[in-house]
Design a protein around this motif. Structure first.
Motif, short mmCIF file in Angstrom:
data_model
loop_
_atom_site.label_atom_id
_atom_site.label_comp_id
_atom_site.label_asym_id
_atom_site.label_seq_id
_atom_site.Cartn_x
_atom_site.Cartn_y
_atom_site.Cartn_z
N ALA A 1 95.05 75.46 0.16
CA ALA A 1 94.14 74.39 -0.27
C ALA A 1 93.04 74.94 -1.18
O ALA A 1 92.74 74.35 -2.23
CB ALA A 1 93.52 73.72 0.95
N VAL A 2 92.44 76.06 -0.80
CA VAL A 2 91.39 76.67 -1.61
C VAL A 2 91.97 77.18 -2.93
O VAL A 2 91.35 77.04 -3.99
CB VAL A 2 90.71 77.83 -0.85
CG1 VAL A 2 89.63 78.48 -1.70
CG2 VAL A 2 90.12 77.32 0.46
N ALA A 3 93.17 77.74 -2.87
CA ALA A 3 93.82 78.23 -4.08
C ALA A 3 94.05 77.09 -5.07
O ALA A 3 93.78 77.23 -6.27
CB ALA A 3 95.14 78.90 -3.74
N ALA B 1 89.47 67.31 -5.72
CA ALA B 1 88.16 67.97 -5.64
C ALA B 1 87.95 68.89 -6.83
O ALA B 1 86.86 68.94 -7.41
CB ALA B 1 88.06 68.76 -4.34
N GLY B 2 88.98 69.62 -7.22
CA GLY B 2 88.84 70.54 -8.35
C GLY B 2 88.67 69.84 -9.67
O GLY B 2 87.94 70.30 -10.55
N PHE C 1 76.59 74.18 -3.61
CA PHE C 1 76.71 73.17 -2.56
C PHE C 1 78.09 72.52 -2.61
O PHE C 1 78.73 72.32 -1.56
CB PHE C 1 75.62 72.11 -2.72
CG PHE C 1 75.75 70.97 -1.74
CD1 PHE C 1 75.25 71.10 -0.45
CD2 PHE C 1 76.35 69.78 -2.11
CE1 PHE C 1 75.37 70.06 0.45
CE2 PHE C 1 76.48 68.73 -1.21
CZ PHE C 1 75.98 68.88 0.08
N SER C 2 78.56 72.19 -3.81
CA SER C 2 79.86 71.54 -3.96
C SER C 2 80.99 72.43 -3.44
O SER C 2 81.88 71.97 -2.73
CB SER C 2 80.12 71.19 -5.44
OG SER C 2 79.15 70.30 -5.93
N GLY D 1 84.87 73.74 2.92
CA GLY D 1 84.75 73.36 4.33
C GLY D 1 85.58 72.12 4.65
O GLY D 1 86.27 72.06 5.68
N TYR D 2 85.52 71.14 3.76
CA TYR D 2 86.28 69.91 3.99
C TYR D 2 87.78 70.16 3.93
O TYR D 2 88.55 69.63 4.76
CB TYR D 2 85.91 68.85 2.95
CG TYR D 2 86.81 67.63 3.01
CD1 TYR D 2 86.64 66.67 4.01
CD2 TYR D 2 87.85 67.47 2.09
CE1 TYR D 2 87.47 65.57 4.09
CE2 TYR D 2 88.69 66.37 2.18
CZ TYR D 2 88.49 65.43 3.17
OH TYR D 2 89.33 64.35 3.24
#
Length: 264
Positions: free
Chosen positions: A103-105, A149-150, A191-192, A198-199
């Motif tokens: 997900a982060v990738a 999100a990205g 912050f984003s 985290g989400y």
């Protein structure tokens, strides 16, 4: 606040609400925009004629200013994907973060694609991500959330210096550069990133806890490129860095942001 300003604010908010409602309902975009413009125009002193005296001239000016930026940026993004560099960066990022942090990738990959002006990133990234999600039996909602999100946060919203229309537009009217407001930009970006990461991790864990796994569809994009045949990922990173770096360099020489980014 004067009554006229209050009424204007209410009308603008109502127009935005109408736009979002029609968009989510799948109404034709042209009809949606026309309906919102008509609503705002009816609340002006000129009435419906404001469409011709205010709206259309403003649209024409914006189109004239950003035509080259969108055209050349779109062509660059197309070349980036057709050359395999976009896929190479995506594969490399997944290897760096590992499959469990997929997900982060995907979030980072999408930010890179948006910074490079690749509007069709969804197809390339999904084609690479879906096999990984399938191996992990992870819901594709994770990939969709990460890409959303990205695309709409850091690279296209808060990070200073990004060569996109949202960051360039204010420079034309305020006489600034794309590096304006670096402190508040970095604070918002930090912050984003923290909130999004985290989400995404929370979403991943909740989907696993609910037992929601991967579902295959007939129209899923297929991987049509051999990973071993892809060009080196560093060339893709260099392309993205060149766009941002050259844009800032040209602005340092006093060239307007929109022209500097177009040249870059």
């Amino acid at each position: 606040m004067s009554p006229s300003i209050l009424i204007s604010l209410v009308v603008v908010i109502a127009a935005f609400a109408l736009f979002f409602y029609f968009s989510f309902k799948g109404v034709n975009l042209f009809l949606t925009v026309f309906a919102c413009v008509t609503l705002v125009s009816l609340c002006t002193a000129d009435g419906l004629t404001a469409i011709f005296t205010s709206f259309l001239p403003s649209v024409g000016t914006m189109f004239q200013q950003f035509f080259l930026l969108y055209t050349i940026g779109g062509a660059f993004g197309f070349c980036l994907m057709e050359s395999g560099l976009g896929s190479a960066m995506a594969v490399h990022m997944i290897r760096i973060f590992g499959e469990k942090w997929i997900a982060v990738a995907l979030f980072v990959i999408t930010c890179l694609m948006m910074a490079a002006g690749v509007a069709s990133y969804q197809y390339a990234i999904l084609a690479i991500a879906l096999p990984v999600l399938k191996r992990l039996n992870m819901s594709r909602k994770v990939a969709l959330a990460a890409m959303s999100a990205g695309a709409g946060s850091v690279a296209y919203g808060t990070l200073v210096g990004m060569p996109n229309a949202l960051n360039i537009a204010p420079t034309t009217y305020l006489g600034t550069t794309t590096m304006a407001g670096p402190v508040i930009s970095l604070v918002c970006t930090a912050f984003s990133v923290v909130f999004i990461v985290g989400y995404l991790m929370l979403l991943t864990n909740r989907l696993k806890a609910r037992g929601e796994g991967f579902v295959t569809y007939d129209d899923d994009p297929k991987v049509d490129q051999d990973e071993n045949a892809l060009p080196p990922a560093w060339k893709g990173y260099l392309c993205v860095a060149a766009i941002i770096g050259l844009s800032l360099l040209f602005q340092g020489f006093g060239i307007a942001a929109i022209q500097a980014t177009t040249y870059a």
